[in-house]
Design a protein around this motif. Structure first.
Motif, mmCIF file in Angstrom:
data_model
loop_
_atom_site.group_PDB
_atom_site.id
_atom_site.type_symbol
_atom_site.label_atom_id
_atom_site.label_comp_id
_atom_site.label_asym_id
_atom_site.label_seq_id
_atom_site.Cartn_x
_atom_site.Cartn_y
_atom_site.Cartn_z
ATOM 1 N N MET A 50 0.829 -1.202 0.000
ATOM 2 C CA MET A 50 0.000 0.000 0.000
ATOM 3 C C MET A 50 0.864 1.254 0.000
ATOM 4 O O MET A 50 1.890 1.301 0.665
ATOM 5 C CB MET A 50 -0.913 0.019 1.221
ATOM 6 N N LYS A 51 0.427 2.233 -0.747
ATOM 7 C CA LYS A 51 1.162 3.499 -0.781
ATOM 8 C C LYS A 51 0.952 4.251 0.536
ATOM 9 O O LYS A 51 -0.111 4.145 1.138
ATOM 10 C CB LYS A 51 0.680 4.359 -1.954
ATOM 11 N N PRO A 52 1.957 5.004 0.978
ATOM 12 C CA PRO A 52 1.779 5.788 2.207
ATOM 13 C C PRO A 52 0.687 6.835 2.047
ATOM 14 O O PRO A 52 0.472 7.365 0.954
ATOM 15 C CB PRO A 52 3.156 6.444 2.415
ATOM 16 N N ARG A 53 0.015 7.124 3.158
ATOM 17 C CA ARG A 53 -1.003 8.175 3.171
ATOM 18 C C ARG A 53 -0.346 9.450 3.693
ATOM 19 O O ARG A 53 0.236 9.450 4.785
ATOM 20 C CB ARG A 53 -2.181 7.768 4.065
ATOM 21 N N ILE A 54 -0.427 10.513 2.911
ATOM 22 C CA ILE A 54 0.226 11.768 3.288
ATOM 23 C C ILE A 54 -0.817 12.872 3.424
ATOM 24 O O ILE A 54 -1.579 13.147 2.495
ATOM 25 C CB ILE A 54 1.318 12.153 2.277
ATOM 26 N N ALA A 55 -0.840 13.475 4.628
ATOM 27 C CA ALA A 55 -1.744 14.605 4.886
ATOM 28 C C ALA A 55 -1.099 15.876 4.345
ATOM 29 O O ALA A 55 0.045 16.186 4.672
ATOM 30 C CB ALA A 55 -1.996 14.727 6.384
ATOM 31 N N ILE A 56 -1.830 16.594 3.525
ATOM 32 C CA ILE A 56 -1.299 17.794 2.878
ATOM 33 C C ILE A 56 -1.996 19.031 3.419
ATOM 34 O O ILE A 56 -3.203 19.207 3.263
ATOM 35 C CB ILE A 56 -1.436 17.708 1.350
ATOM 36 N N SER A 57 -1.197 19.860 4.098
ATOM 37 C CA SER A 57 -1.679 21.149 4.581
ATOM 38 C C SER A 57 -1.706 22.107 3.394
ATOM 39 O O SER A 57 -0.697 22.302 2.729
ATOM 40 C CB SER A 57 -0.725 21.636 5.681
ATOM 41 N N ILE A 58 -2.842 22.712 3.152
ATOM 42 C CA ILE A 58 -3.081 23.388 1.869
ATOM 43 C C ILE A 58 -2.440 24.776 1.776
ATOM 44 O O ILE A 58 -2.346 25.356 0.695
ATOM 45 C CB ILE A 58 -4.598 23.447 1.590
ATOM 46 N N GLY A 59 -1.988 25.328 2.900
ATOM 47 C CA GLY A 59 -1.321 26.625 2.861
ATOM 48 C C GLY A 59 -2.292 27.786 2.750
ATOM 49 O O GLY A 59 -3.500 27.650 2.947
ATOM 50 N N ASP A 60 -1.751 28.960 2.426
ATOM 51 C CA ASP A 60 -2.558 30.171 2.301
ATOM 52 C C ASP A 60 -3.295 30.150 0.964
ATOM 53 O O ASP A 60 -2.676 30.176 -0.102
ATOM 54 C CB ASP A 60 -1.649 31.404 2.384
ATOM 55 N N LEU A 61 -4.606 30.114 1.028
ATOM 56 C CA LEU A 61 -5.410 29.975 -0.194
ATOM 57 C C LEU A 61 -5.410 31.225 -1.066
ATOM 58 O O LEU A 61 -5.920 31.200 -2.186
ATOM 59 C CB LEU A 61 -6.834 29.569 0.156
ATOM 60 N N ASN A 62 -4.846 32.316 -0.591
ATOM 61 C CA ASN A 62 -4.676 33.493 -1.443
ATOM 62 C C ASN A 62 -3.403 33.410 -2.283
ATOM 63 O O ASN A 62 -3.138 34.288 -3.103
ATOM 64 C CB ASN A 62 -4.626 34.777 -0.598
ATOM 65 N N GLY A 63 -2.608 32.358 -2.065
ATOM 66 C CA GLY A 63 -1.350 32.171 -2.778
ATOM 67 C C GLY A 63 -1.389 31.002 -3.741
ATOM 68 O O GLY A 63 -2.452 30.556 -4.169
ATOM 69 N N VAL A 64 -0.206 30.469 -4.058
ATOM 70 C CA VAL A 64 -0.083 29.464 -5.124
ATOM 71 C C VAL A 64 -0.275 28.020 -4.664
ATOM 72 O O VAL A 64 -0.261 27.099 -5.480
ATOM 73 C CB VAL A 64 1.297 29.570 -5.828
ATOM 74 N N GLY A 65 -0.446 27.795 -3.343
ATOM 75 C CA GLY A 65 -0.472 26.436 -2.828
ATOM 76 C C GLY A 65 -1.513 25.529 -3.466
ATOM 77 O O GLY A 65 -1.206 24.414 -3.895
ATOM 78 N N ILE A 66 -2.756 25.999 -3.551
ATOM 79 C CA ILE A 66 -3.819 25.150 -4.092
ATOM 80 C C ILE A 66 -3.599 24.873 -5.587
ATOM 81 O O ILE A 66 -3.883 23.771 -6.070
ATOM 82 C CB ILE A 66 -5.215 25.776 -3.830
ATOM 83 N N GLU A 67 -3.070 25.845 -6.323
ATOM 84 C CA GLU A 67 -2.752 25.609 -7.746
ATOM 85 C C GLU A 67 -1.712 24.506 -7.880
ATOM 86 O O GLU A 67 -1.828 23.609 -8.727
ATOM 87 C CB GLU A 67 -2.221 26.894 -8.393
ATOM 88 N N ILE A 68 -0.678 24.543 -7.021
ATOM 89 C CA ILE A 68 0.373 23.538 -7.047
ATOM 90 C C ILE A 68 -0.203 22.157 -6.731
ATOM 91 O O ILE A 68 0.103 21.166 -7.406
ATOM 92 C CB ILE A 68 1.492 23.909 -6.055
ATOM 93 N N ALA A 69 -1.055 22.083 -5.708
ATOM 94 C CA ALA A 69 -1.663 20.801 -5.328
ATOM 95 C C ALA A 69 -2.474 20.210 -6.473
ATOM 96 O O ALA A 69 -2.396 19.005 -6.759
ATOM 97 C CB ALA A 69 -2.543 20.990 -4.092
ATOM 98 N N LEU A 70 -3.245 21.038 -7.143
ATOM 99 C CA LEU A 70 -4.077 20.560 -8.259
ATOM 100 C C LEU A 70 -3.230 20.168 -9.464
ATOM 101 O O LEU A 70 -3.472 19.130 -10.090
ATOM 102 C CB LEU A 70 -5.090 21.643 -8.640
ATOM 103 N N LYS A 71 -2.239 20.978 -9.772
ATOM 104 C CA LYS A 71 -1.366 20.696 -10.925
ATOM 105 C C LYS A 71 -0.591 19.394 -10.748
ATOM 106 O O LYS A 71 -0.393 18.626 -11.695
ATOM 107 C CB LYS A 71 -0.344 21.835 -11.095
ATOM 108 N N ALA A 72 -0.116 19.163 -9.516
ATOM 109 C CA ALA A 72 0.763 18.019 -9.262
ATOM 110 C C ALA A 72 -0.010 16.755 -8.881
ATOM 111 O O ALA A 72 0.603 15.699 -8.683
ATOM 112 C CB ALA A 72 1.742 18.375 -8.142
ATOM 113 N N HIS A 73 -1.322 16.841 -8.798
ATOM 114 C CA HIS A 73 -2.117 15.748 -8.227
ATOM 115 C C HIS A 73 -1.864 14.392 -8.902
ATOM 116 O O HIS A 73 -1.671 13.379 -8.223
ATOM 117 C CB HIS A 73 -3.602 16.101 -8.288
ATOM 118 N N LYS A 74 -1.831 14.365 -10.215
ATOM 119 C CA LYS A 74 -1.633 13.078 -10.922
ATOM 120 C C LYS A 74 -0.279 12.460 -10.587
ATOM 121 O O LYS A 74 -0.167 11.246 -10.389
ATOM 122 C CB LYS A 74 -1.766 13.280 -12.431
ATOM 123 N N GLU A 75 0.771 13.291 -10.543
ATOM 124 C CA GLU A 75 2.101 12.802 -10.203
ATOM 125 C C GLU A 75 2.161 12.340 -8.751
ATOM 126 O O GLU A 75 2.776 11.318 -8.429
ATOM 127 C CB GLU A 75 3.162 13.885 -10.451
#
Length: 299
Positions: free
Chosen positions: A1-26
């Protein structure tokens, strides 16, 4: 089983959520990510980015809502990023996740939200009552910081023998048994007391720590302006800087996109991107995902 990683989303006024969405498949190839954000805030961010919410985007609902203001310092965004981080820590502490990976917060937004911490590492120290060590870098070079987010005028008084020794011993317990280059504080590493006496305390702490460890792991104090030359980096992969910019200026000049942040000396695994909220490019589709992907791999 792959490890489960909790991702803190950061400041939503910045680039964090864009990075999370862009990198999701990888990221899905490496682990099972759990994004600490609620559906309302996620949908709002996706609308601003003009992207669909991925169907396999597993979230852990973090309470709260506010209007995202791209590129703005905002107390509501600060508070939400804190709550997201706390949720990720608790998931890991309660064994529902194997590690925490954090996207960038904004320190001023935390201050406006009335939070006492200057950043992630500060909060982790208080939460776990442990002296967490901030280390940044990539496979080619890592820099551990003896002092972090304190004014430069307070650094010299922090050069205390006992604190330095404890720092070296904690770092020894967290990294491979490789040689570690320790930088001096002053120009020319003090020139044997001519330009300051802080190096005398650093030297004493190094000798005492090495004696307890049983081998000469810590080398120095080295002259700071030559510590990161190509010749020096051939000999050392790990460095200790006495203050924030002393270590991070050369690291970011050499390896800005690929570096990550790792918290050592804690009961949980926590890694992070090695960059800020990048408000100037928030929601423009320009954010680079490499540091985030490397943080996931490292965790």
């Amino acid at each position: 089983m792959k490890p489960r990683i909790a991702i803190s989303i950061g400041d939503l006024n910045g680039v964090g959520i864009e990075i999370a969405l862009k990198a999701h498949k990888e990221v899905l190839k490496l682990c099972t990510p759990i994004y600490c954000i609620n559906s309302y805030m996620l949908n709002q961010a996706c609308e601003l980015l003009d992207v669909e919410v991925p169907t396999d985007f597993e979230i852990f609902e973090v309470e709260g809502s506010f209007n995202i203001r791209e590129g703005c310092v905002d107390k509501d965004a600060g508070r939400y990023s804190y709550d997201s981080f706390l949720s990720a820590i608790k998931l890991c502490k309660n064994k529902k996740a194997d590690a925490v990976v954090t996207l960038p917060i904004h320190k001023e937004a935390w201050m406006l939200a009335g939070l006492q911490y200057k950043g992630h590492t500060d909060m982790l120290r208080d939460y776990f009552k442990r002296d967490a060590i901030m280390m940044l870098g990539c496979d080619k070079m890592f820099v551990a910081l003896y002092t972090e987010h304190i004014p430069l005028k307070d650094v010299a008084s922090s050069m205390q023998y006992k604190k330095l020794k404890q720092f070296f011993l904690a770092l020894h317990n967290s990294i491979p048994e490789e040689k570690v280059a320790v930088l001096g504080l002053n120009p020319h590493a003090g020139d044997n007391g001519v330009l300051g006496d802080e190096e005398l305390r650093i030297t004493k702490a190094i000798k005492s720590a090495n004696k307890k460890i049983g081998f000469e792991q810590f080398i120095g104090p080295l002259v700071p302006d030559t510590a990161f030359t190509p010749h020096s980096r051939e000999k050392f992969r790990y460095f200790v800087a006495m203050y924030h910019d002393q270590g991070l200026a050369p690291l970011k000049a050499l390896y800005f996109d690929e570096s990550i942040n790792i918290s050592l000396n804690l009961p949980i695994i926590r890694t992070s991107v090695d960059h800020g909220t990048a408000f100037d490019i928030a929601y423009m589709g320009k954010a680079n995902t490499l540091s985030f992907e490397n943080a996931i791999k490292s965790a």
